[in-house]
Scaffold this motif. Structure first.
Motif, mmCIF file in Angstrom:
data_model
loop_
_atom_site.group_PDB
_atom_site.id
_atom_site.type_symbol
_atom_site.label_atom_id
_atom_site.label_comp_id
_atom_site.label_asym_id
_atom_site.label_seq_id
_atom_site.Cartn_x
_atom_site.Cartn_y
_atom_site.Cartn_z
ATOM 1 N N UNK A 63 -5.411 7.045 -3.298
ATOM 2 C CA UNK A 63 -5.333 7.702 -2.280
ATOM 3 C C UNK A 63 -6.022 9.137 -2.252
ATOM 4 N N UNK A 64 -5.903 10.095 -3.309
ATOM 5 C CA UNK A 64 -6.457 11.351 -3.477
ATOM 6 C C UNK A 64 -8.117 10.991 -3.455
ATOM 7 N N UNK A 65 -8.562 10.064 -4.261
ATOM 8 C CA UNK A 65 -9.911 9.707 -4.423
ATOM 9 C C UNK A 65 -10.506 8.939 -3.339
ATOM 10 N N UNK A 66 -9.780 8.394 -2.430
ATOM 11 C CA UNK A 66 -10.153 7.556 -1.443
ATOM 12 C C UNK A 66 -10.870 6.303 -2.194
ATOM 13 N N UNK A 67 -10.127 5.848 -2.832
ATOM 14 C CA UNK A 67 -10.904 4.641 -3.627
ATOM 15 C C UNK A 67 -10.385 3.413 -3.194
ATOM 16 N N UNK A 68 -9.481 3.312 -2.066
ATOM 17 C CA UNK A 68 -9.082 2.087 -1.280
ATOM 18 C C UNK A 68 -10.197 1.227 -0.786
ATOM 19 N N UNK A 69 -9.707 -0.164 -0.648
ATOM 20 C CA UNK A 69 -10.985 -1.051 -0.238
ATOM 21 C C UNK A 69 -10.658 -0.643 1.277
ATOM 22 N N UNK A 70 -11.289 0.162 1.930
ATOM 23 C CA UNK A 70 -10.933 0.487 3.269
ATOM 24 C C UNK A 70 -11.067 -0.449 4.383
ATOM 25 N N UNK A 71 -12.035 -1.363 4.436
ATOM 26 C CA UNK A 71 -12.208 -2.394 5.421
ATOM 27 C C UNK A 71 -10.930 -3.316 5.396
ATOM 28 N N UNK A 72 -10.560 -3.571 4.071
ATOM 29 C CA UNK A 72 -9.459 -4.611 3.822
ATOM 30 C C UNK A 72 -8.083 -3.819 4.236
ATOM 31 N N UNK A 73 -7.920 -2.557 4.318
ATOM 32 C CA UNK A 73 -6.929 -1.557 4.131
ATOM 33 C C UNK A 73 -6.723 -1.575 5.867
ATOM 34 N N UNK A 74 -7.555 -1.228 6.522
ATOM 35 C CA UNK A 74 -7.508 -1.091 8.026
ATOM 36 C C UNK A 74 -7.323 -2.364 8.635
ATOM 37 N N UNK A 75 -7.972 -3.519 8.263
ATOM 38 C CA UNK A 75 -7.689 -5.003 8.842
ATOM 39 C C UNK A 75 -6.550 -5.620 8.322
ATOM 40 N N UNK A 76 -6.035 -5.620 7.187
ATOM 41 C CA UNK A 76 -4.820 -6.607 6.953
ATOM 42 C C UNK A 76 -3.672 -5.841 6.541
ATOM 43 N N UNK A 77 -3.492 -4.555 6.533
ATOM 44 C CA UNK A 77 -2.323 -3.739 6.301
ATOM 45 C C UNK A 77 -1.803 -2.933 7.348
ATOM 46 N N UNK A 78 -0.812 -2.274 7.320
ATOM 47 C CA UNK A 78 -0.259 -1.227 8.514
ATOM 48 C C UNK A 78 -0.710 0.091 8.073
ATOM 49 N N UNK A 79 -1.642 0.368 7.433
ATOM 50 C CA UNK A 79 -2.139 1.703 7.124
ATOM 51 C C UNK A 79 -2.390 2.668 8.219
ATOM 52 N N UNK A 80 -2.912 1.841 9.154
ATOM 53 C CA UNK A 80 -3.488 2.453 10.292
ATOM 54 C C UNK A 80 -2.241 2.811 11.239
ATOM 55 N N UNK A 81 -1.162 2.165 11.179
ATOM 56 C CA UNK A 81 -0.193 2.340 12.223
ATOM 57 C C UNK A 81 0.554 3.727 12.178
ATOM 58 N N UNK A 82 0.862 4.226 13.267
ATOM 59 C CA UNK A 82 1.191 5.658 13.693
ATOM 60 C C UNK A 82 2.994 5.429 13.655
ATOM 61 N N UNK A 83 3.537 6.340 12.809
ATOM 62 C CA UNK A 83 4.856 6.305 12.873
ATOM 63 C C UNK A 83 5.519 6.916 13.924
ATOM 64 N N UNK A 84 6.699 6.995 14.277
ATOM 65 C CA UNK A 84 7.424 7.629 15.434
ATOM 66 C C UNK A 84 7.432 9.100 14.891
#
Length: 458
Positions: free
Chosen positions: A63-84
């Motif tokens: 996370x600190x190096x933004x080394x995630x597979x961004x297209x996969x993360x935004x498409x197939x996980x809840x990483x972009x969902x906003x919490x209450x």
């Protein structure tokens, strides 16, 4: 991690060695140096029980190096969902999550929800759903509403999106912290984290293997969850060559959920019917939801197929596919509840097969005190185990909690047949049922469990 795959799962490990021969890197992270370590490219010893800190360090590295597979993360996980807005993480509340009640030492998860796009909000007490503890196989409470109803930020920059909350939470897991907690030098940790990320992404995948060394640990659920976060961030779930491989220490563990032998499950993790569920429709209404996805969305089909397999041509739509033939459960009948009932004096007898609760279950003292309060105990095993001799050699004899002279439990020990001394089905790592013929006759009075219960029933 948490696995000695070379010795405990040699048939599956041959494919690890095949992959290594083709250029794959094999890293063994384990306190012990085992045969798995000997054939790995690198063995990384760490202090027992500190896997969670090591995994947290890898998450922070990604996370600190933004080394995630961004297209996969935004498409197939809840990483972009906003919490209450009401949600607060441990960084905000000095180690606690929002909703903690110090008087009851428990959490109210009312704020642990995504922000709602409707006016009424989402996640209040009225919306909270919980699965019954006796329906663990049902996939938990259904998630109402689809992902389209949840506000999200595809850029992953919103301070309350899951990605940013996760990033803040794991920021503490620095290489220096990993070294201090795990005993793994920061330089060594860095090499492993780089190898994991460099072998993941669009063109490559990495697999994570764990076994009972994780499953049976007191914080095993956190280990597995952290490993899942890593694999999701790197796009290693649901893709060839990736995944998380949960290797059981014995086929019986696998078979207990798939065959099954657990009190609250039918084959395929379908939940056992509860008391009060008179019809198949009553049952399906409790375990399914129109918004559920994957396996549970088709639970009605799986259940009908199971009933047809049980009852054949007699299972028809006009008789509810013989659903009323199935027994019902009326509460928690698991191991720990049963032990408490032994101590309370409401369970008088116990059959013990293939396990050693006196030394192999959580809270061994409670297990031994429970067995000491029975009228009778039947133990079937290959050797005289501690659960058969607790009445004369348990630690509680020294403390006076158990006395060999006054212990009321009458123990009956029966020698059992091993897996090569009986024919039957065997659930292997790939979860395929296989038939195995008897290789040799069991010695002396040893008999299979099937033989024992058949003749007991007669």
């Amino acid at each position: 991690m948490g696995s000695n795959m070379a010795e405990a799962h040699p048939v599956g490990f041959q494919w690890v060695m095949e992959a290594k021969a083709r250029g794959a890197q094999v890293v063994h992270i384990d306190p012990r140096f085992t045969r798995t370590s000997a054939v790995a490219d690198r063995h990384v010893p760490l202090r027992a029980g500190t896997d969670i800190a090591f995994l947290g360090g890898v998450i922070n590295y990604i996370l600190s190096g933004e080394l995630d597979f961004r297209e996969y993360v935004t498409t197939y996980t809840n990483a972009s969902f906003i919490l209450s807005e009401g949600y607060r993480d441990t960084e905000d509340l000095d180690g606690l999550f929002s909703g903690y009640d110090p008087d009851t030492a428990s959490y109210d998860p009312a704020t642990w929800h995504y922000e709602s796009s409707d006016d009424g909000g989402r996640g209040g007490p009225a919306d909270k759903q919980q699965g019954a503890p006796t329906q663990l196989g049902s996939g938990g409470a259904p998630i109402e509403g689809g992902a389209g109803d949840i506000p999200n930020d595809p850029t992953l920059q919103h301070p309350r999106c899951v990605y940013q909350v996760l990033k803040r939470h794991y920021a503490r897991y620095t290489p220096e912290m990993v070294e201090r907690v795990c005993g793994v030098p920061a330089e060594t940790f860095g090499r492993i984290a780089r190898a994991w990320t460099q072998n993941s992404g669009r063109e490559r995948t990495a697999a994570l293997v764990y076994s009972v060394g994780w499953t049976q640990h007191s914080t095993g659920a956190q280990f597995i969850r952290a490993g899942s976060i890593i694999q999701l961030l790197l796009g290693n779930i649901g893709r060839p060559g990736g995944g998380i491989f949960a290797l059981r220490g014995h086929a019986g563990i696998q078979g207990s959920t798939d065959v099954p032998t657990l009190f609250n499950l039918l084959p395929g993790y379908l939940a056992m019917p509860q008391a009060g569920q008179e019809t198949l429709s009553d049952y399906l209404e409790k375990i399914t939801s129109r918004n559920q996805k994957g396996f549970w969305h088709q639970a009605d089909t799986y259940m009908v197929s199971l009933l047809k397999e049980y009852w054949g041509e007699h299972a028809r739509p006009d008789n509810d596919f013989c659903f009323d033939y199935l027994p019902r459960i009326n509460g928690d009948h698991g191991t720990y509840r049963t032990v408490l009932d032994m101590i309370d004096g409401t369970v008088f007898g116990y059959f013990l097969l293939g396990q050693i609760p006196a030394v192999g279950s959580a809270h061994g003292r409670l297990q031994r005190l429970g067995m000491a309060n029975l009228d009778w105990l039947v133990v079937r095993d290959l050797v005289m185990i501690e659960s058969a001799t607790f009445w004369k050699d348990a630690p509680e004899i020294e403390t006076g909690e158990i006395s060999p002279q006054t212990c009321r439990t009458e123990v009956f020990f029966f020698p059992a047949a091993s897996h090569v001394e009986k024919a039957g089905t065997f659930t292997q790592t790939q979860r395929m049922l296989q038939w195995r013929e008897k290789a040799v006759e069991p010695p002396g009075d040893a008999r299979s469990d099937l033989w024992f219960f058949y003749h007991l029933g007669r």
